[in-house]
Design a protein around this motif. Structure first.
Motif, PDB file in Angstrom:
ATOM      1  N   LEU A  96      35.913  44.713  33.109  1.00 54.82           N
ATOM      2  CA  LEU A  96      34.547  45.254  32.997  1.00 54.82           C
ATOM      3  C   LEU A  96      33.471  44.209  33.288  1.00 54.82           C
ATOM      4  O   LEU A  96      32.281  44.522  33.310  1.00 54.82           O
ATOM      5  N   LEU A  97      33.870  42.946  33.502  1.00 56.58           N
ATOM      6  CA  LEU A  97      32.871  41.881  33.630  1.00 56.58           C
ATOM      7  C   LEU A  97      31.954  42.046  34.834  1.00 56.58           C
ATOM      8  O   LEU A  97      30.751  41.821  34.744  1.00 56.58           O
ATOM      9  N   ALA A  98      32.534  42.437  35.979  1.00 54.96           N
ATOM     10  CA  ALA A  98      31.708  42.581  37.181  1.00 54.96           C
ATOM     11  C   ALA A  98      30.645  43.662  36.961  1.00 54.96           C
ATOM     12  O   ALA A  98      29.482  43.482  37.337  1.00 54.96           O
ATOM     13  N   SER A  99      31.027  44.775  36.316  1.00 57.12           N
ATOM     14  CA  SER A  99      30.053  45.830  36.009  1.00 57.12           C
ATOM     15  C   SER A  99      28.975  45.309  35.070  1.00 57.12           C
ATOM     16  O   SER A  99      27.793  45.571  35.246  1.00 57.12           O
ATOM     17  N   ALA A 100      29.401  44.567  34.038  1.00 59.90           N
ATOM     18  CA  ALA A 100      28.441  44.039  33.065  1.00 59.90           C
ATOM     19  C   ALA A 100      27.487  43.067  33.735  1.00 59.90           C
ATOM     20  O   ALA A 100      26.281  43.079  33.476  1.00 59.90           O
TER      21      ALA A 100
ATOM     22  N   MET B 239      32.960  33.584  36.134  1.00 60.69           N
ATOM     23  CA  MET B 239      32.942  34.969  35.646  1.00 60.69           C
ATOM     24  C   MET B 239      34.206  35.196  34.812  1.00 60.69           C
ATOM     25  O   MET B 239      35.112  35.898  35.207  1.00 60.69           O
ATOM     26  N   ARG B 240      34.225  34.512  33.650  1.00 67.20           N
ATOM     27  CA  ARG B 240      35.436  34.541  32.825  1.00 67.20           C
ATOM     28  C   ARG B 240      35.272  35.318  31.525  1.00 67.20           C
ATOM     29  O   ARG B 240      36.236  35.771  30.946  1.00 67.20           O
ATOM     30  N   ASN B 241      34.020  35.434  31.039  1.00 61.24           N
ATOM     31  CA  ASN B 241      33.818  36.213  29.810  1.00 61.24           C
ATOM     32  C   ASN B 241      32.447  36.899  29.834  1.00 61.24           C
ATOM     33  O   ASN B 241      31.681  36.762  30.797  1.00 61.24           O
ATOM     34  N   ALA B 242      32.160  37.669  28.779  1.00 62.05           N
ATOM     35  CA  ALA B 242      30.934  38.470  28.744  1.00 62.05           C
ATOM     36  C   ALA B 242      29.678  37.591  28.807  1.00 62.05           C
ATOM     37  O   ALA B 242      28.658  38.003  29.362  1.00 62.05           O
TER      38      ALA B 242
ATOM     39  N   GLY C 109      39.501  36.718  45.997  1.00 65.06           N
ATOM     40  CA  GLY C 109      40.458  37.487  45.197  1.00 65.06           C
ATOM     41  C   GLY C 109      39.745  38.628  44.488  1.00 65.06           C
ATOM     42  O   GLY C 109      38.549  38.851  44.698  1.00 65.06           O
ATOM     43  N   PRO C 110      40.477  39.392  43.642  1.00 64.70           N
ATOM     44  CA  PRO C 110      39.866  40.532  42.963  1.00 64.70           C
ATOM     45  C   PRO C 110      38.615  40.177  42.135  1.00 64.70           C
ATOM     46  O   PRO C 110      37.629  40.906  42.182  1.00 64.70           O
ATOM     47  N   THR C 111      38.608  39.044  41.418  1.00 63.88           N
ATOM     48  CA  THR C 111      37.447  38.689  40.588  1.00 63.88           C
ATOM     49  C   THR C 111      36.185  38.559  41.434  1.00 63.88           C
ATOM     50  O   THR C 111      35.149  39.151  41.139  1.00 63.88           O
ATOM     51  N   GLY C 112      36.288  37.774  42.514  1.00 73.36           N
ATOM     52  CA  GLY C 112      35.130  37.561  43.370  1.00 73.36           C
ATOM     53  C   GLY C 112      34.698  38.840  44.077  1.00 73.36           C
ATOM     54  O   GLY C 112      33.510  39.156  44.138  1.00 73.36           O
TER      55      GLY C 112
ATOM     56  N   VAL D  87      44.827  46.989  41.365  1.00 81.05           N
ATOM     57  CA  VAL D  87      43.669  47.783  41.768  1.00 81.05           C
ATOM     58  C   VAL D  87      42.480  46.863  42.000  1.00 81.05           C
ATOM     59  O   VAL D  87      42.224  45.952  41.220  1.00 81.05           O
ATOM     60  N   THR D  88      41.731  47.078  43.071  1.00 83.13           N
ATOM     61  CA  THR D  88      40.473  46.355  43.267  1.00 83.13           C
ATOM     62  C   THR D  88      39.395  47.315  43.751  1.00 83.13           C
ATOM     63  O   THR D  88      39.633  48.136  44.640  1.00 83.13           O
ATOM     64  N   TYR D  89      38.210  47.194  43.125  1.00 79.76           N
ATOM     65  CA  TYR D  89      37.072  48.017  43.517  1.00 79.76           C
ATOM     66  C   TYR D  89      36.382  47.372  44.707  1.00 79.76           C
ATOM     67  O   TYR D  89      36.234  46.158  44.753  1.00 79.76           O
ATOM     68  N   LEU D  90      35.978  48.195  45.673  1.00 83.12           N
ATOM     69  CA  LEU D  90      35.322  47.660  46.874  1.00 83.12           C
ATOM     70  C   LEU D  90      33.853  48.047  46.969  1.00 83.12           C
ATOM     71  O   LEU D  90      33.194  47.739  47.945  1.00 83.12           O
ATOM     72  N   GLY D  91      33.321  48.743  45.947  1.00 88.46           N
ATOM     73  CA  GLY D  91      31.935  49.185  46.012  1.00 88.46           C
ATOM     74  C   GLY D  91      31.828  50.517  46.707  1.00 88.46           C
ATOM     75  O   GLY D  91      32.760  50.962  47.384  1.00 88.46           O
ATOM     76  N   ASN D  92      30.662  51.174  46.527  1.00 88.83           N
ATOM     77  CA  ASN D  92      30.404  52.442  47.214  1.00 88.83           C
ATOM     78  C   ASN D  92      31.523  53.471  47.000  1.00 88.83           C
ATOM     79  O   ASN D  92      31.929  54.157  47.921  1.00 88.83           O
TER      80      ASN D  92
END
Lengths: 425, 425
Positions: free
Chosen positions: B47-51, B133-136, B175-178, B366-371
């Motif tokens: 959820l970090l990227a969304s936050a 981007m490791r924690n809230a 990678g997925p995080t970035g 799973v990786t989100y790509l936006g849009n």
């Protein structure tokens, strides 16, 4: 960001109750409205104590000046000086990472409503060791500080005396700001912290210090006594006629008690004028907090004998008062003035001399005392659970957007259903 | 906080996916469970990227280790050294205001799951000028930094070149995080920032740099190509085979492009072992990231020829691997190991030798790509809107409490109804 040639630039210095209300209400078809403020959010001050005590996401206690689709411009900068002759503002922008930058900003019309700053009354150590409760960031900082102390006090190597010191919260100032924090904090300790930190329940304590002979001095004597008795009954120590000599790391020093250990100290007593207002070449109040003394159309006047009006320049909020009125420095006054000024400026009458003068309508004073209890003063006196309910719904009505109200109501409902979810980070 | 004589002290080093899952599942009637970690919250990493991009209150992306009514103890401290012979942990506690304090902590049984730390690969300036981007808290810091840059870029005195530099976000690591951060950020720019900062829409840009020849290397080639094409189609610059020489204030320097201005740099590439694991006298993996090499019952063994088992000591999470298995460093593996270990330890079989061995069950990547688009790999390959939906519901199922799920669903519903409310502070 280019200047719109068809609309005069209407600059608003400040993004508090006065500035934000005005920016929201001014007709942007008529004026190119620009808010200048170091704060990019407007804090719902009545919600700060709740936010500080984790009632909800602290960001619900703040609203961005930039709203989607709004034509209001925003410049995040501090205004240091106003040149009325050339109609220019002397600004400095500063943030966490970018270097300081100075620039001039030209206006056609101006409203000065930058508020006040913390008054330390010359007490050493306030800026270094005490917290304040003026915006949503302060609320978050308070919460983080409190949880830092709770974690430190939970370490297996900490002795009892140190633990009691770490968990002693001292609030300096017995007005509504300080006491609402105390009330919310006492609720949080009783209802939530006892479940998360049961091993520390006996070690947490709260004290209030005030230099005056009593607390809640803005209410009448009977209400103030009721409030004091209620808070004392919940083990909150109240020290009136207390003189703070200095604040150190981990302690306050008072004339009466000497050194008192404290893990968190909140400075919630008194405001003073910001340098911009202190140095301003305009007529000001003579006693107490220096405030710009405006006409009853909120116009700023020159500091001369004729009190000549500076055309197109207005002042409101805590930094201004109406000549002959002596109004309190409350959100209510700032909001009423901003609403009045927006209505006059949006209207068809261009000349302020022809406007109907501003008149303040007295509203009730409300303070929460914790444990579903409160006091209401002003038009009629009122205490108990119904005062608490009035305070809660009032709190909700202060916010502007329906989506925010729904979110706050949702939070309160979830609190009821599944328990308050204390945000610990 | 006194030691319970009837239950053995079960210490867990770390509060990530492994440590938090174990603490939640271990039987506190059987064990005196104590989590030791410098972080008092557990971050829902998916959820970090969304936050970070303001989808919701950042605190929803984190859960406190201390839960109301839980018997799990928590000690906020960093463990520096483990003495297996005397069964003691060497700890240091440190926070924002209190001074550093060192102490020993005795255990009967132990799980080592402290995770990893950021690998800068010796690149100068990463710690000083890049974000992670490791924690809230990192998510909140990213959001604040981005809005600082947007406000600075909005100042009337800023020229176009400076403005473009301030609003260039560079993510190092494909990678997925970035990439999830890039995807969420690109959604936020398109759907929200264009309404709040319409004057800056043309100036904001995003780049991804990776030293490898392609991005999304954990997926198979076809999925990686699909993801790359989708991101490029949304004007995200992707630089593969890019060698970062150093990071400065306001820029990165690469071997291929030289100095590139940037307002925000996120370092999302690679992990390395923390000193505790590097120095630990236990058997470790020989290649790549140094990890504790456990038995298939997750037991830690001595660094001797016989590989003798250290009784009552287990390891899992990113800091450990099973001998002969070479499992990835993912939340999925950590969670499955923690669930296995809790079930074995709570069971009636006291001797690990009699336990059934741990077996990892492969789950989808799973990786989100936006849009509203994504890629899913692993058991079957999958792209498009249905992959996005699977990602969203998966995100929801990662969280543990129903109240949190309701809150996240509520936030998504409000986003649909009234538009996403970007939190700007």
């Amino acid at each position: 960001m280019l200047k719109d040639q068809n609309r005069p630039v209407f600059a608003i210095i400040g993004s508090g109750w006065g500035g934000s209300t005005l920016a929201r209400l001014l007709d942007t078809a008529k004026y190119d409205v620009v808010v200048l403020s170091p704060d990019m959010t407007f804090s719902y001050t009545p919600l700060l104590a709740s936010a500080a005590c984790g009632l909800f996401d602290f960001s619900l206690a703040a609203e961005s000046i930039r709203q989607p689709g709004s034509r209001v411009r925003f410049v995040r900068a501090t205004v240091h000086d106003i040149d009325f002759a050339s109609k220019q503002l002397n600004c400095t922008a500063q943030d966490e990472i970018n270097s300081e930058i100075k620039f001039l900003f030209s206006f056609d019309q101006l409203v000065i409503t930058p508020g006040t700053t913390v008054n330390t009354f010359g007490t050493p150590g306030v800026h270094e060791h005490a917290m304040v409760m003026r915006n949503a960031h302060d609320a978050l900082k308070f919460r983080l500080r409190l949880f830092d102390q709770l974690e430190r006090a939970s370490l297996p190597c900490i002795d009892d005396e140190t633990r009691n010191g770490l968990l002693h919260v001292i609030v300096v100032g017995g007005g509504p700001t300080g006491l609402e924090l105390v009330a919310e904090l006492s609720d949080m300790i009783r209802c939530q912290l006892n479940k998360i930190f049961p091993h520390l329940y006996e070690n947490i304590s709260i004290s209030v210090h005030d230099v005056a002979g009593s607390i809640l001095t803005s209410f009448d004597e009977k209400l103030a006594e009721y409030g004091t008795a209620k808070l004392r009954a919940r083990n909150i120590e109240i020290h009136t006629s207390s003189h703070i000599e200095k604040i150190e790391a981990g302690a306050i020093v008072t004339k009466e008690l000497g050194r008192v250990n404290a893990g968190v100290v909140v400075w919630a007593t008194g405001n003073k004028a910001i340098p911009l207002i202190e140095d301003l070449k305009a007529r000001k109040t003579e006693k107490g907090l220096p405030r710009i003394l405006t006409t009853d159309r909120l116009q700023v006047t020159r500091d001369d004998e004729e009190r000549t009006i500076i055309e197109g320049v207005y002042a409101l909020g805590d930094a201004a008062d109406v000549d002959g009125a002596t109004l309190p420095t409350t959100a209510e006054v700032a909001t009423q003035k901003a609403t009045y000024l927006a209505s006059m400026l949006n209207g068809k009458i261009a000349e302020p001399e022809a406007w109907s003068p501003f008149q303040y309508k007295q509203r009730a004073l409300v303070t929460y005392l914790g444990n579903h209890d409160g006091v209401i003063g002003g038009r009629e006196d009122w205490t108990g659970a119904s005062a608490w309910l009035a305070w809660r719904s009032g709190t909700l009505m202060w916010t502007w957007s329906w989506s925010r109200r729904v979110k706050i109501l949702f939070t309160w409902t979830m609190d009821r259903l599944v328990g308050r979810d204390i945000v610990q980070n």
